[in-house]
Scaffold this motif. Structure first.
Motif, PDB file in Angstrom:
ATOM      1  N   SER A 233       0.837  -1.194   0.000  1.00 50.79           N
ATOM      2  CA  SER A 233       0.000   0.000   0.000  1.00 50.79           C
ATOM      3  C   SER A 233       0.876   1.248   0.000  1.00 50.79           C
ATOM      4  O   SER A 233       1.914   1.300   0.659  1.00 50.79           O
ATOM      5  N   ASP A 238      -5.108   3.717   1.756  1.00 51.72           N
ATOM      6  CA  ASP A 238      -5.231   2.414   1.086  1.00 51.72           C
ATOM      7  C   ASP A 238      -5.324   1.283   2.108  1.00 51.72           C
ATOM      8  O   ASP A 238      -6.119   0.340   1.943  1.00 51.72           O
ATOM      9  N   TYR A 241      -8.856   1.447   3.598  1.00 52.35           N
ATOM     10  CA  TYR A 241      -9.870   0.924   2.679  1.00 52.35           C
ATOM     11  C   TYR A 241      -9.805  -0.597   2.589  1.00 52.35           C
ATOM     12  O   TYR A 241     -10.845  -1.275   2.523  1.00 52.35           O
ATOM     13  N   THR A 242      -8.596  -1.140   2.607  1.00 52.87           N
ATOM     14  CA  THR A 242      -8.447  -2.599   2.559  1.00 52.87           C
ATOM     15  C   THR A 242      -9.035  -3.251   3.805  1.00 52.87           C
ATOM     16  O   THR A 242      -9.741  -4.271   3.731  1.00 52.87           O
ATOM     17  N   SER A 245     -12.913  -3.022   3.650  1.00 56.27           N
ATOM     18  CA  SER A 245     -13.503  -3.992   2.714  1.00 56.27           C
ATOM     19  C   SER A 245     -13.420  -5.414   3.254  1.00 56.27           C
ATOM     20  O   SER A 245     -14.288  -6.238   2.979  1.00 56.27           O
ATOM     21  N   ARG A 246     -12.388  -5.706   4.042  1.00 54.78           N
ATOM     22  CA  ARG A 246     -12.242  -7.054   4.602  1.00 54.78           C
ATOM     23  C   ARG A 246     -13.261  -7.309   5.714  1.00 54.78           C
ATOM     24  O   ARG A 246     -13.663  -8.433   5.949  1.00 54.78           O
TER      25      ARG A 246
END
Length: 317
Positions: A233, A238, A241-242, A245-246
């Protein structure tokens, strides 16, 4: 973005002004030790004159005693005084430099905010042209590093304070050094924690730039080893956001539970209960509070929410 910059710079200017005033007060007092104390020189000369007169009256005058020496020629500032004043003058210079750059930055922002003339299309082009200039000339980086410069000035001041107190009492200096060390350690840890935990709120400009430096080093190491399959990242956004989303489904359940528990509006609570129909069965521990993340819903509401979730799961596609 610009309003956040302005608010941050205003707070920084107030703190820098107060801090500079405090450091100046200390420096004015301690810089006296770097100059000759003429009162002490006068006292030394008077005592030497008395010794000479006594020696003359007793007939024991020697060349060494009668030698006219100037005590000011043998003056030499102590190393502790040099260290204290050097550190405090450095702190004052850093603080004033931060103030100067902050004032210049506010002028840059004011120039950026001046409304251009012309058609809406022309104004849009000019504003975006100015925005590109801000980014190309690293204005956000300069604004972000100003608090770091102020923190360095504060750390240098504390170092000088410890040296100053050490000349008075080593016990007090040890206690002050311990407190300062704990504060410095907490400062470093708070800036490092967001690098390992995506949801850690202790983010500062120093953290953002540290993450960029760490990411750059990791990319260079992987490039040197010939590893190209690892995705690194480039920013903390970033990473955030990861992580979001997880954990998207759990966050949905948590947000609905929070809305239900904190709102006193019956309509909002009813909408929150109906929203549970879109959640999967895996969200049941969150709804009941058995996962320990959030306070559980009241029993009737939790049962109703579970019933809604179960019915939606059993409904044929």
């Amino acid at each position: 973005m610009v309003e956040n910059w302005r608010d941050g710079l205003d707070m920084l200017l107030v703190f820098a002004a107060l801090f500079s005033a405090v450091v100046t007060t200390f420096v004015v007092q301690t810089c006296q030790s770097l100059r000759i104390d003429y009162a002490q020189v006068t006292t030394s000369l008077i005592l030497r004159l008395i010794d000479v007169e006594v020696a003359i009256s007793q007939g024991t005058l020697t060349d060494k005693l009668a030698q006219n020496t100037d005590p000011s020629l043998s003056f030499k500032a102590q190393s502790a005084d040099l260290w204290v004043n050097g550190l405090w003058f450095t702190s004052l210079v850093l603080s004033l430099t931060t103030t100067l750059i902050a004032v210049l930055t506010k002028q840059w922002i004011n120039e950026y905010m001046i409304l251009p003339s012309g058609t809406p299309r022309d104004r849009s082009r000019v504003r975006h042209f100015r925005l590109i200039g801000l980014e190309q000339w690293h204005v956000p980086l300069i604004i972000g590093l100003l608090p770091v410069l102020m923190h360095i000035a504060l750390g240098v001041f504390f170092a000088g304070l410890i040296v100053f107190v050490c000349s008075l009492s080593r016990t007090m200096a040890a206690a002050l050094g311990s407190i300062t060390g704990v504060g410095a350690l907490a400062y470093l840890i708070s800036n490092v924690l967001p690098l390992f935990y995506a949801n850690c709120p202790y983010k500062t400009p120093l953290t953002l730039y540290s993450f960029r430096l760490v990411s750059w080093v990791r990319r260079r190491i992987h490039a040197f080893r010939g590893v190209s399959s690892v995705t690194i990242s480039r920013s903390l956004k970033d990473v955030e956001y990861t992580a979001v989303s997880r954990e998207a489904e759990d966050l949905d359940a948590l947000s609905i539970c929070w809305l239900h528990n904190t709102s006193s509006n019956a309509s909002v609570q009813s909408i929150a209960l109906q929203s549970f129909g879109s959640l999967p069965l895996q969200s049941i521990p969150i709804v009941t509070g058995s996962d320990g993340i959030m306070a559980p819903m009241s029993t009737p509401h939790a049962c109703l929410a579970l019933d809604i979730v179960s019915k939606e799961e059993e409904r044929p596609a």
